[in-house]
Design an enzyme around this catalytic site. Structure first.
Site, mmCIF file in Angstrom:
data_model
loop_
_atom_site.group_PDB
_atom_site.id
_atom_site.type_symbol
_atom_site.label_atom_id
_atom_site.label_comp_id
_atom_site.label_asym_id
_atom_site.label_seq_id
_atom_site.Cartn_x
_atom_site.Cartn_y
_atom_site.Cartn_z
ATOM 1 N N SER A 1 28.633 32.039 42.204
ATOM 2 C CA SER A 1 29.844 31.787 42.975
ATOM 3 C C SER A 1 29.335 30.626 44.037
ATOM 4 O O SER A 1 28.566 30.683 44.610
ATOM 5 C CB SER A 1 30.207 32.977 43.841
ATOM 6 N N LEU A 2 30.331 29.680 44.452
ATOM 7 C CA LEU A 2 30.150 28.579 45.410
ATOM 8 C C LEU A 2 30.934 29.061 46.691
ATOM 9 O O LEU A 2 30.802 28.297 47.929
ATOM 10 C CB LEU A 2 30.694 27.202 44.797
ATOM 11 N N THR B 1 36.520 37.880 42.889
ATOM 12 C CA THR B 1 36.877 37.135 41.716
ATOM 13 C C THR B 1 36.526 37.970 40.493
ATOM 14 O O THR B 1 36.634 39.221 40.631
ATOM 15 C CB THR B 1 35.578 36.089 41.799
ATOM 16 N N LYS C 1 40.162 41.246 40.034
ATOM 17 C CA LYS C 1 41.296 40.809 40.811
ATOM 18 C C LYS C 1 42.315 41.772 40.805
ATOM 19 O O LYS C 1 43.291 41.889 41.563
ATOM 20 C CB LYS C 1 41.698 39.284 40.496
ATOM 21 N N ASP D 1 45.339 31.640 45.283
ATOM 22 C CA ASP D 1 45.249 30.474 44.075
ATOM 23 C C ASP D 1 46.115 29.598 44.069
ATOM 24 O O ASP D 1 45.908 28.393 43.885
ATOM 25 C CB ASP D 1 44.840 31.176 42.973
ATOM 26 N N GLY E 1 47.245 33.725 32.232
ATOM 27 C CA GLY E 1 46.626 34.960 32.853
ATOM 28 C C GLY E 1 46.811 35.024 34.388
ATOM 29 O O GLY E 1 47.912 34.464 34.879
ATOM 30 N N THR F 1 48.785 33.484 23.574
ATOM 31 C CA THR F 1 49.513 34.754 23.168
ATOM 32 C C THR F 1 50.994 34.642 23.916
ATOM 33 O O THR F 1 51.025 34.915 25.033
ATOM 34 C CB THR F 1 48.998 36.111 23.765
ATOM 35 N N ALA G 1 53.464 36.392 24.036
ATOM 36 C CA ALA G 1 54.095 37.648 24.984
ATOM 37 C C ALA G 1 53.648 37.455 26.307
ATOM 38 O O ALA G 1 54.323 37.981 27.100
ATOM 39 C CB ALA G 1 53.692 38.886 24.096
ATOM 40 N N MET H 1 42.069 23.714 36.358
ATOM 41 C CA MET H 1 41.594 24.773 37.201
ATOM 42 C C MET H 1 39.843 25.032 37.055
ATOM 43 O O MET H 1 39.294 25.361 37.926
ATOM 44 C CB MET H 1 42.474 25.938 36.984
HETATM 45 P P1 NAP Z 1 42.415 35.334 32.413
HETATM 46 O O1 NAP Z 1 43.495 36.229 33.341
HETATM 47 O O2 NAP Z 1 41.486 35.947 31.887
HETATM 48 O O3 NAP Z 1 43.390 34.480 31.436
HETATM 49 C C1 NAP Z 1 42.926 33.607 30.800
HETATM 50 C C2 NAP Z 1 43.843 32.584 30.099
HETATM 51 O O4 NAP Z 1 43.270 31.685 29.173
HETATM 52 C C3 NAP Z 1 44.824 33.493 29.199
HETATM 53 O O5 NAP Z 1 46.171 32.757 29.201
HETATM 54 C C4 NAP Z 1 44.179 33.185 27.757
HETATM 55 O O6 NAP Z 1 44.986 33.293 26.554
HETATM 56 C C5 NAP Z 1 43.811 31.946 27.884
HETATM 57 N N1 NAP Z 1 42.880 31.393 27.074
HETATM 58 C C6 NAP Z 1 41.544 31.811 26.825
HETATM 59 N N2 NAP Z 1 40.777 31.293 25.725
HETATM 60 C C7 NAP Z 1 41.668 30.640 25.184
HETATM 61 C C8 NAP Z 1 41.539 29.665 24.196
HETATM 62 N N3 NAP Z 1 40.109 29.284 23.420
HETATM 63 N N4 NAP Z 1 42.420 28.692 24.001
HETATM 64 C C9 NAP Z 1 43.731 28.859 24.410
HETATM 65 N N5 NAP Z 1 43.892 29.678 25.404
HETATM 66 C C10 NAP Z 1 42.818 30.575 25.947
HETATM 67 O O7 NAP Z 1 41.985 34.285 33.380
HETATM 68 P P2 NAP Z 1 42.464 33.694 34.892
HETATM 69 O O8 NAP Z 1 41.937 34.653 35.833
HETATM 70 O O9 NAP Z 1 43.833 33.473 34.727
HETATM 71 O O10 NAP Z 1 41.555 32.377 35.129
HETATM 72 C C11 NAP Z 1 41.981 31.033 34.322
HETATM 73 C C12 NAP Z 1 40.922 29.882 34.397
HETATM 74 O O11 NAP Z 1 41.378 29.390 35.946
HETATM 75 C C13 NAP Z 1 39.515 30.585 34.330
HETATM 76 O O12 NAP Z 1 38.880 29.184 33.952
HETATM 77 C C14 NAP Z 1 39.191 30.413 35.947
HETATM 78 O O13 NAP Z 1 37.935 30.370 36.046
HETATM 79 C C15 NAP Z 1 40.049 29.518 36.578
HETATM 80 N N6 NAP Z 1 40.407 29.708 37.795
HETATM 81 C C16 NAP Z 1 39.806 28.626 38.733
HETATM 82 C C17 NAP Z 1 40.267 28.756 40.381
HETATM 83 C C18 NAP Z 1 39.862 27.820 41.120
HETATM 84 O O14 NAP Z 1 40.010 27.898 42.364
HETATM 85 N N7 NAP Z 1 39.403 26.496 40.557
HETATM 86 C C19 NAP Z 1 40.942 29.652 40.814
HETATM 87 C C20 NAP Z 1 41.287 30.884 39.752
HETATM 88 C C21 NAP Z 1 41.027 30.751 38.091
HETATM 89 P P3 NAP Z 1 45.528 34.754 25.902
HETATM 90 O O15 NAP Z 1 46.679 35.263 26.615
HETATM 91 O O16 NAP Z 1 46.071 34.112 24.462
HETATM 92 O O17 NAP Z 1 44.227 35.402 25.750
#
Ligand code: NAP
Length: 277
Positions: free
Chosen positions: A13-14, A60, A64, A101, A129, A153, A155, A216
């Site tokens: 974590s940063l 994180t 969450k 976020d 997500g 997905t 749905a 992101m």
């Molecule tokens: P999450 O709830 O686990 O959701 C992941 C999403 O990515 C789902 O929609 C999933 O699709 C999709 N996915 C995963 N692997 C995939 C692939 N190979 N091809 C296509 N779609 C794929 O994660 P989250 O919390 O929303 O976070 C999403 C991203 O945002 C992460 O990389 C996280 O590190 C980043 N993030 C960054 C910040 C920032 O401050 N920069 C803040 C929050 C999050 P399915 O529904 O089909 O599984």
């Protein structure tokens, strides 16, 4: 004044770097630590940190959703996101939850694509997500005419659209190519690319050249998605800027004042992400 970021894993974590630099710049007598929480122990560990007198914690992965469930007072935007990245411990023992976020994403776009008019064209977002959900709610609130959520997905995208109303629509990945030519902002909110897998990419050649592409993900800083966008001449916004911007309201909640945004926390984070070899 003490605060922390909790997660599992947490070593990467940063957030301590960002908050630590702001604490130092403000000459504040405060600390911000990393705390690893074992899976299955989230509520007990949060109550332990609360009893230690912390002002609150950032949360994180993968906690969450549990953070939101634990809160006595969730903010409307945390409820809409279905997840919380900020818990603030009140003097009365109550726990308030928020999700910053979406605010971070909007702040990053404003910082790295100045003048971009969010209200002029639809937003196309990949992923459904927690991050996408929070971002979609923030985008609608900020005046985006529509938010098109494209997810592997279908749905999960449909569930967000059903919750957030008619401005949010859901499509499958196979339908995205036909939607991209209308987009003003194109966001990767998928987690593809973690654990050594290839990063998310999608053909952007049909995107308007005035469009802005945002990822992101911040490790690597220049993802395949952003590299492609830059090659095509699109403006780009990176996940590191979002990370820094989402920390701003947390800092104010923990330490009682806004951080000094003239501090080069981005430079510190870049140095930590890419240590000199
Ligand atoms: P999450 O709830 O686990 O959701 C992941 C999403 O990515 C789902 O929609 C999933 O699709 C999709 N996915 C995963 N692997 C995939 C692939 N190979 N091809 C296509 N779609 C794929 O994660 P989250 O919390 O929303 O976070 C999403 C991203 O945002 C992460 O990389 C996280 O590190 C980043 N993030 C960054 C910040 C920032 O401050 N920069 C803040 C929050 C999050 P399915 O529904 O089909 O599984």
């Amino acid at each position: 004044m003490k605060a922390a970021v909790v997660g599992n894993p947490i070593a990467h974590s940063l957030s301590p770097l960002i908050h630590g630099a702001w604490l130092k710049a403000g000459a504040l007598d405060g600390t911000y630590e990393r705390v690893l929480i074992p899976l299955g122990a989230f509520p007990a560990e949060i109550h332990r940190l609360q009893a230690q007198g912390l002002s609150g914690v950032n949360v994180t992965l993968p906690f969450k959703e549990e953070a939101l469930a634990l809160a006595d007072e969730p903010s409307p935007r945390a409820v809409l996101a279905g997840a919380a990245n900020l818990l603030v411990f009140g003097a009365d023992g109550r726990i308030c939850a928020d999700n910053t976020d979406g605010e971070g994403m909007l702040g990053a776009v404003a910082a790295q694509a100045p003048g971009f008019d969010l209200t002029a064209a639809p937003v196309l977002m990949f992923g459904a997500g927690g991050a996408a959900r929070g971002a979609a709610a923030a985008l609608v609130a900020a005046g985006a005419p529509s938010v098109v959520i494209v997810n592997r997905t279908l749905a999960r995208a449909e569930a967000i659209a059903a919750e957030l109303g008619p401005k949010v629509r859901a499509f499958s990945l196979g339908e995205a190519a036909a939607l991209i030519s209308d987009a003003g902002l194109i966001v990767n909110a998928t987690s593809a690319g973690l654990a050594g897998q290839p990063g998310f990419d999608f053909p952007l050649d049909r995107a308007p050249r005035a469009a802005v592409a945002m990822d992101m993900v911040y490790k690597p800083l220049i993802t395949p998605f952003l590299a492609q966008a830059a090659d095509l001449g699109l403006r780009t916004v990176d996940g590191l800027e979002m990370l820094i911007r989402q920390a701003v309201p947390s800092f104010a909640a923990f330490f009682g004042q806004a951080p000094d945004l003239s501090v080069d926390v981005r430079g510190l984070c870049l140095a930590a992400l890419e240590p000199a070899s």
